[in-house]
Design a protein around this motif. Structure first.
Motif, PDB file in Angstrom:
ATOM      1  N   CYS A   1      32.465  49.153  43.392  1.00 43.81           N
ATOM      2  CA  CYS A   1      32.690  50.297  42.514  1.00 43.81           C
ATOM      3  C   CYS A   1      34.104  50.369  41.957  1.00 43.81           C
ATOM      4  O   CYS A   1      34.375  51.150  41.058  1.00 43.81           O
ATOM      5  CB  CYS A   1      32.325  51.608  43.193  1.00 43.81           C
ATOM      6  SG  CYS A   1      33.429  52.077  44.515  1.00 43.81           S
ATOM      7  N   ALA A   2      35.022  49.593  42.482  1.00 46.60           N
ATOM      8  CA  ALA A   2      36.370  49.587  41.911  1.00 46.60           C
ATOM      9  C   ALA A   2      36.924  48.175  41.980  1.00 46.60           C
ATOM     10  O   ALA A   2      36.760  47.488  42.985  1.00 46.60           O
ATOM     11  CB  ALA A   2      37.274  50.556  42.672  1.00 46.60           C
TER      12      ALA A   2
ATOM     13  N   TYR B   1      26.765  44.244  46.659  1.00 49.11           N
ATOM     14  CA  TYR B   1      27.791  43.410  47.295  1.00 49.11           C
ATOM     15  C   TYR B   1      27.228  42.085  47.781  1.00 49.11           C
ATOM     16  O   TYR B   1      27.822  41.024  47.574  1.00 49.11           O
ATOM     17  CB  TYR B   1      28.434  44.192  48.446  1.00 49.11           C
ATOM     18  CG  TYR B   1      29.304  43.355  49.345  1.00 49.11           C
ATOM     19  CD1 TYR B   1      30.385  42.652  48.816  1.00 49.11           C
ATOM     20  CD2 TYR B   1      29.037  43.268  50.705  1.00 49.11           C
ATOM     21  CE1 TYR B   1      31.175  41.876  49.639  1.00 49.11           C
ATOM     22  CE2 TYR B   1      29.833  42.489  51.532  1.00 49.11           C
ATOM     23  CZ  TYR B   1      30.896  41.791  50.992  1.00 49.11           C
ATOM     24  OH  TYR B   1      31.678  41.029  51.811  1.00 49.11           O
TER      25      TYR B   1
ATOM     26  N   LYS C   1      30.960  45.109  37.751  1.00 52.09           N
ATOM     27  CA  LYS C   1      30.986  46.402  38.429  1.00 52.09           C
ATOM     28  C   LYS C   1      29.552  46.834  38.771  1.00 52.09           C
ATOM     29  O   LYS C   1      28.629  46.552  38.013  1.00 52.09           O
ATOM     30  CB  LYS C   1      31.621  47.448  37.501  1.00 52.09           C
ATOM     31  CG  LYS C   1      32.554  48.410  38.222  1.00 52.09           C
ATOM     32  CD  LYS C   1      33.236  49.344  37.245  1.00 52.09           C
ATOM     33  CE  LYS C   1      34.000  50.426  37.976  1.00 52.09           C
ATOM     34  NZ  LYS C   1      34.600  51.390  37.074  1.00 52.09           N
ATOM     35  N   PHE C   2      29.418  47.481  39.912  1.00 51.79           N
ATOM     36  CA  PHE C   2      28.138  48.019  40.379  1.00 51.79           C
ATOM     37  C   PHE C   2      27.083  46.957  40.647  1.00 51.79           C
ATOM     38  O   PHE C   2      25.899  47.224  40.585  1.00 51.79           O
ATOM     39  CB  PHE C   2      27.621  49.095  39.425  1.00 51.79           C
ATOM     40  CG  PHE C   2      28.562  50.250  39.338  1.00 51.79           C
ATOM     41  CD1 PHE C   2      28.791  51.057  40.450  1.00 51.79           C
ATOM     42  CD2 PHE C   2      29.283  50.498  38.186  1.00 51.79           C
ATOM     43  CE1 PHE C   2      29.701  52.105  40.400  1.00 51.79           C
ATOM     44  CE2 PHE C   2      30.201  51.541  38.126  1.00 51.79           C
ATOM     45  CZ  PHE C   2      30.404  52.347  39.235  1.00 51.79           C
TER      46      PHE C   2
ATOM     47  N   TYR D   1      36.949  57.449  51.749  1.00 51.59           N
ATOM     48  CA  TYR D   1      36.995  58.657  50.944  1.00 51.59           C
ATOM     49  C   TYR D   1      38.075  59.639  51.406  1.00 51.59           C
ATOM     50  O   TYR D   1      38.690  60.309  50.587  1.00 51.59           O
ATOM     51  CB  TYR D   1      35.618  59.335  50.937  1.00 51.59           C
ATOM     52  CG  TYR D   1      35.553  60.433  49.931  1.00 51.59           C
ATOM     53  CD1 TYR D   1      35.417  60.138  48.574  1.00 51.59           C
ATOM     54  CD2 TYR D   1      35.706  61.751  50.313  1.00 51.59           C
ATOM     55  CE1 TYR D   1      35.415  61.141  47.628  1.00 51.59           C
ATOM     56  CE2 TYR D   1      35.704  62.758  49.373  1.00 51.59           C
ATOM     57  CZ  TYR D   1      35.554  62.450  48.040  1.00 51.59           C
ATOM     58  OH  TYR D   1      35.563  63.440  47.107  1.00 51.59           O
TER      59      TYR D   1
ATOM     60  N   TYR E   1      40.312  53.735  43.401  1.00 52.66           N
ATOM     61  CA  TYR E   1      40.056  53.391  44.802  1.00 52.66           C
ATOM     62  C   TYR E   1      40.802  52.114  45.199  1.00 52.66           C
ATOM     63  O   TYR E   1      41.386  52.038  46.284  1.00 52.66           O
ATOM     64  CB  TYR E   1      38.549  53.204  45.065  1.00 52.66           C
ATOM     65  CG  TYR E   1      37.723  54.468  44.997  1.00 52.66           C
ATOM     66  CD1 TYR E   1      38.289  55.696  44.680  1.00 52.66           C
ATOM     67  CD2 TYR E   1      36.355  54.444  45.266  1.00 52.66           C
ATOM     68  CE1 TYR E   1      37.528  56.858  44.620  1.00 52.66           C
ATOM     69  CE2 TYR E   1      35.581  55.587  45.210  1.00 52.66           C
ATOM     70  CZ  TYR E   1      36.161  56.797  44.883  1.00 52.66           C
ATOM     71  OH  TYR E   1      35.397  57.927  44.831  1.00 52.66           O
TER      72      TYR E   1
ATOM     73  N   LEU F   1      34.018  48.882  47.821  1.00 56.33           N
ATOM     74  CA  LEU F   1      32.558  49.020  47.788  1.00 56.33           C
ATOM     75  C   LEU F   1      32.142  50.486  47.851  1.00 56.33           C
ATOM     76  O   LEU F   1      32.885  51.327  48.355  1.00 56.33           O
ATOM     77  CB  LEU F   1      31.944  48.263  48.974  1.00 56.33           C
ATOM     78  CG  LEU F   1      32.369  46.798  49.121  1.00 56.33           C
ATOM     79  CD1 LEU F   1      31.700  46.171  50.347  1.00 56.33           C
ATOM     80  CD2 LEU F   1      32.009  46.005  47.869  1.00 56.33           C
ATOM     81  N   THR F   2      30.957  50.768  47.383  1.00 58.78           N
ATOM     82  CA  THR F   2      30.404  52.122  47.466  1.00 58.78           C
ATOM     83  C   THR F   2      29.988  52.402  48.899  1.00 58.78           C
ATOM     84  O   THR F   2      30.089  51.548  49.773  1.00 58.78           O
ATOM     85  CB  THR F   2      29.154  52.261  46.585  1.00 58.78           C
ATOM     86  OG1 THR F   2      28.215  51.256  47.000  1.00 58.78           O
ATOM     87  CG2 THR F   2      29.458  52.095  45.128  1.00 58.78           C
TER      88      THR F   2
ATOM     89  N   SER G   1      34.608  52.068  51.113  1.00 58.79           N
ATOM     90  CA  SER G   1      35.150  53.318  50.582  1.00 58.79           C
ATOM     91  C   SER G   1      35.791  54.136  51.694  1.00 58.79           C
ATOM     92  O   SER G   1      35.152  54.427  52.696  1.00 58.79           O
ATOM     93  CB  SER G   1      34.030  54.158  49.937  1.00 58.79           C
ATOM     94  OG  SER G   1      33.790  53.704  48.647  1.00 58.79           O
TER      95      SER G   1
ATOM     96  N   CYS H   1      27.479  48.548  46.729  1.00 63.84           N
ATOM     97  CA  CYS H   1      27.853  47.896  45.472  1.00 63.84           C
ATOM     98  C   CYS H   1      29.374  47.878  45.314  1.00 63.84           C
ATOM     99  O   CYS H   1      30.085  48.570  46.031  1.00 63.84           O
ATOM    100  CB  CYS H   1      27.276  48.662  44.278  1.00 63.84           C
ATOM    101  SG  CYS H   1      25.493  48.723  44.245  1.00 63.84           S
TER     102      CYS H   1
END
Length: 419
Positions: free
Chosen positions: A38-39, A55, A51-52, A74, A11, A30-31, A72, A36
């Motif tokens: 995530c990358a 935020y 990670k995770f 997507y 990502y 972020l997710t 994100s 959170c």
DNA sequence: TCTGGGGTCCTAGGACCC
DNA sequence: TCTGGGGTCCTAGGACCC
């Protein structure tokens, strides 16, 4: 011979493809709902960002270090994933897309032709980089688990430069002795803790265990892993490529949801996602779970989950939407701040065994879904949808740091300015 | 002001039935 | 008075992955 190819911090790397201004900066993604991290790109990784982590807990730290934060995107990642997979597909005779950024390759006919796997791996890397702008790692191994291990070495151990090969005793030992046991595919933190307590700290030490003893102490899964680390294939290619046994779509809301109409439209959207995934793998669902819940972080936790059984197994979005309508009143509860909801197809069977419905009046239903899928594939997800998905749009995700949809929207096409 | 991802698979244990 | 089996189904939660 197998290979595992995956992108480096996919990502985060995808964010850099069309935005040269952040290419040499630390970037995290972020997710959903900006929940959170995530990358983490390799530059940001040096800052020891966990990670995770939620935020909001690391926000200050990120600001202090001028880390670029992105929500994100997507749509962008899915499109870049397609491009990446298309390139990789050229390099083997059997390709299995394992996740959005990972794919297994199997070489059968090729094995006789290729004598330098490391060189071949670099060729794959260069092609993906040149054609998509994404950095990938390539790991070769005689079993899928060893290919995974080699891929880990390619990206994380010094001296490999993005490609690692395990094809003999020397290379196997060289890599496994330098790998923590928790970096082995299938060994998580929990199992890792127990293994380390037993003095098994590296992948190599795990490989030296007796598989049968591992089975007694843990499970068949660990037994298989040990064998695979020794070059004995336990996962057949068909097993690796097996269809999903369960398919879920769940999401948290950008803002808490308190009304039944919004909850229903969210659930129908999940029904549509599950339906499409079922059709993609030619499965039908006998039963689905439909659930909604408040936040587990709040004082009064409410969760309601209902099973719904179809008289005839289905992958038809409209049939699943009807199921949502049937149960929504049992799931909804007044004065509840719903935090997430979702749908899971839990008992699947193959389309091939579909029983003809004696009382069916609309023979064209499957074709309607085929048509819907085709249109959405051509013009983007959500172009055609079930009416009740659109009842309200207030439950959209929170994505404060969203980058443009460079490759999937005309309005977002990148512009290069020449002075 | 408040904020905490998403997916898949597996299993232990409870409820219920005969 | 006290004790006794086995199967199926469902649920919640654990474990793993990214």
């Amino acid at each position: 011979m197998f290979a595992l190819v995956d992108a480096v911090a996919f990502y985060a790397s995808a964010e850099k493809v069309f935005d040269p201004s952040i290419r040499f900066k630390p970037v995290v993604v972020l997710t959903n709902n900006d929940g959170c991290i995530c990358a983490i790109c390799p530059i940001a990784r040096k800052l020891n960002i966990p990670k995770f982590q939620p935020y909001f807990k690391v926000k200050n730290y990120l600001e202090q270090h001028n880390v670029v934060v992105r929500s994100s995107n997507y749509e962008l990642y899915a499109d870049l994933s397609d491009r990446m997979m298309t390139v990789i597909n050229r390099f083997c005779d059997d390709h299995y897309v394992y996740s959005i950024d990972e794919s297994f390759l199997r070489f059968t006919g090729f094995t006789k032709i290729i004598d330098d796997w490391a060189d071949y791996g670099q060729t794959i890397r260069r092609a993906v980089w040149r054609e998509t702008g994404l950095p990938v790692g390539v790991g070769f191994g005689t079993t899928p688990t060893l290919a995974k291990a080699a891929n880990h070495a390619a990206k994380k151990l010094s001296g490999y430069n993005g490609v690692a090969v395990i094809n003999d005793e020397h290379s196997r030992q060289a890599i496994l002795t330098r790998m923590d046991v928790t970096d082995v595919w299938g060994i998580g933190s929990r199992l890792g803790k127990k293994l380390k307590f037993m003095g098994i700290n590296t992948a190599w030490e795990l490989a030296c265990q007796n598989p049968k003893a591992m089975r007694r102490m843990f499970s068949v899964v660990v037994e298989r892993t040990v064998s695979e680390l020794n070059g004995i294939a336990c996962l057949s290619w068909d097993e690796v490529k097996q269809n999903k046994k369960e398919i879920y779509s769940t999401r948290s809301f950008g803002e808490r949801v308190c009304d039944i109409t919004t909850l229903k439209s969210a659930l129908v959207t999940h029904a549509a996602i599950v339906g499409r995934k079922l059709r993609d793998q030619h499965s039908l669902a006998k039963r689905i779970v439909i659930f909604a819940a408040s936040s587990p972080h709040e004082e009064f936790y409410y969760k309601k989950s209902l099973l719904y059984e179809f008289p005839i197994p289905t992958s038809d979005t409209s049939v699943m939407a009807k199921a949502v309508s049937d149960v929504i009143n049992d799931i909804f509860k007044v004065n509840t701040r719903f935090y997430r909801c979702g749908i899971g197809a839990i008992e699947l069977e193959s389309e091939i065994f579909q029983q003809a419905d004696m009382f069916s009046v609309s023979e064209d239903k499957p074709r309607m879904m085929e048509c819907l899928d085709a249109i959405n594939k051509r013009y983007g997800v959500g172009t055609l949808s079930i009416g009740s998905e659109k009842l309200t749009q207030t439950w959209n995700m929170k994505r404060a740091f969203l980058s443009p949809h460079y490759t999937t929207r005309w309005s977002d096409i990148p512009i290069i300015k020449c002075n």
